[in-house]
Design a protein around this motif. Sequence first.
Motif, PDB file in Angstrom:
ATOM      1  N   THR A  78      86.246  41.285 104.975  1.00 60.49           N
ATOM      2  CA  THR A  78      86.438  41.249 103.529  1.00 60.49           C
ATOM      3  C   THR A  78      87.800  40.666 103.188  1.00 60.49           C
ATOM      4  O   THR A  78      88.755  40.836 103.953  1.00 60.49           O
ATOM      5  CB  THR A  78      86.329  42.667 102.930  1.00 60.49           C
ATOM      6  OG1 THR A  78      86.491  42.599 101.513  1.00 60.49           O
ATOM      7  CG2 THR A  78      87.397  43.578 103.505  1.00 60.49           C
ATOM      8  N   TRP A 218      84.639  37.579  93.758  1.00 58.84           N
ATOM      9  CA  TRP A 218      84.909  38.747  94.602  1.00 58.84           C
ATOM     10  C   TRP A 218      85.982  39.616  93.949  1.00 58.84           C
ATOM     11  O   TRP A 218      85.847  40.855  93.903  1.00 58.84           O
ATOM     12  CB  TRP A 218      85.368  38.311  95.995  1.00 58.84           C
ATOM     13  CG  TRP A 218      85.777  39.483  96.842  1.00 58.84           C
ATOM     14  CD1 TRP A 218      84.977  40.250  97.626  1.00 58.84           C
ATOM     15  CD2 TRP A 218      87.097  40.054  96.930  1.00 58.84           C
ATOM     16  NE1 TRP A 218      85.714  41.259  98.205  1.00 58.84           N
ATOM     17  CE2 TRP A 218      87.006  41.168  97.802  1.00 58.84           C
ATOM     18  CE3 TRP A 218      88.330  39.720  96.370  1.00 58.84           C
ATOM     19  CZ2 TRP A 218      88.115  41.955  98.112  1.00 58.84           C
ATOM     20  CZ3 TRP A 218      89.428  40.513  96.676  1.00 58.84           C
ATOM     21  CH2 TRP A 218      89.315  41.614  97.541  1.00 58.84           C
ATOM     22  N   ARG A 222      85.520  43.441  92.655  1.00 56.21           N
ATOM     23  CA  ARG A 222      86.315  44.514  93.253  1.00 56.21           C
ATOM     24  C   ARG A 222      87.078  45.286  92.184  1.00 56.21           C
ATOM     25  O   ARG A 222      87.133  46.526  92.211  1.00 56.21           O
ATOM     26  CB  ARG A 222      87.306  43.953  94.282  1.00 56.21           C
ATOM     27  CG  ARG A 222      87.938  45.047  95.146  1.00 56.21           C
ATOM     28  CD  ARG A 222      89.152  44.584  95.903  1.00 56.21           C
ATOM     29  NE  ARG A 222      90.315  44.479  95.052  1.00 56.21           N
ATOM     30  CZ  ARG A 222      91.041  45.523  94.634  1.00 56.21           C
ATOM     31  NH1 ARG A 222      90.698  46.750  94.973  1.00 56.21           N
ATOM     32  NH2 ARG A 222      92.090  45.346  93.875  1.00 56.21           N
TER      33      ARG A 222
END
Length: 268
Positions: A78, A218, A222
């Motif tokens: 990640t 992303w 998040r």
Amino acid sequence: MTLSDHDIRAAAEDLFRAETECRQIGLLSLKHPQMTLDDAYAVQAELVRRKRAAGLGVIGWKIGLTSRAMQQALDITTPDSGILLSDMLFADGAVVPQGRFIQPRIEAEIAFVMKAPLAGKSVTRDQVLAATDFVTPSLEILDTRILRADPATKATRKIQDTVADNAANAGIVLGVQRHAPDAFDLRRVGVIVRRCGVVEETGLGAGVLDDPVTGILWLIHRLAEYGQGIAPGEVLLSGSFIRPIEAPPGSRFDADFGDFGHVTLNFA
């Protein structure tokens, strides 16, 4: 999370003082072997709170560890993220004074400057493009207030160390060129980075999760986990598509993005 509030505050204060005094502290992952990624982000948040209390403003976000090579080096799958602060912005062609950073390194990235807010786990790629004011070539200055390796045990930094240290944020340089986000195929935007006239790294935008826009997605997804989002005017560094290049004193960097633009930076 496994760290106590006291441990989180102490780690953040140690990092704050290390940056102020231009020195490095020991590995947090060695001091706190049980430290989780959530712990690391809590330390980062406390560190940023401490910096804001000292008068700094937030100007955006960075995404790191987006390339497959960097993820494999840290045995992760990640990316990570950090917060850009007002003292990190350098002009194109600026000279970084000696003693400003500890062990600076340089990465090349595509920066997104936003014109509309974005938040939520359902945000799409098209919404990212619609909310982007412009994209521009950029350089990121990395630094670390944590040792890269422990001298006694030879243990190296883990992602928890990097995240706690605000994703190794130190500075950003934005190019003067501004482009609509759909004016280029960002996956195919390339860069040639020279240090003191020597080509050190080359790369393509596709090195960032196959598409720099994916890096922005992303980040937004998040942040949604913490009830946060992106604000208009913020700068988002989408992730580097070259390996970090060491920047010792006297370094001169020239990042040639072709038709996309050009960025330079010098170290005294």
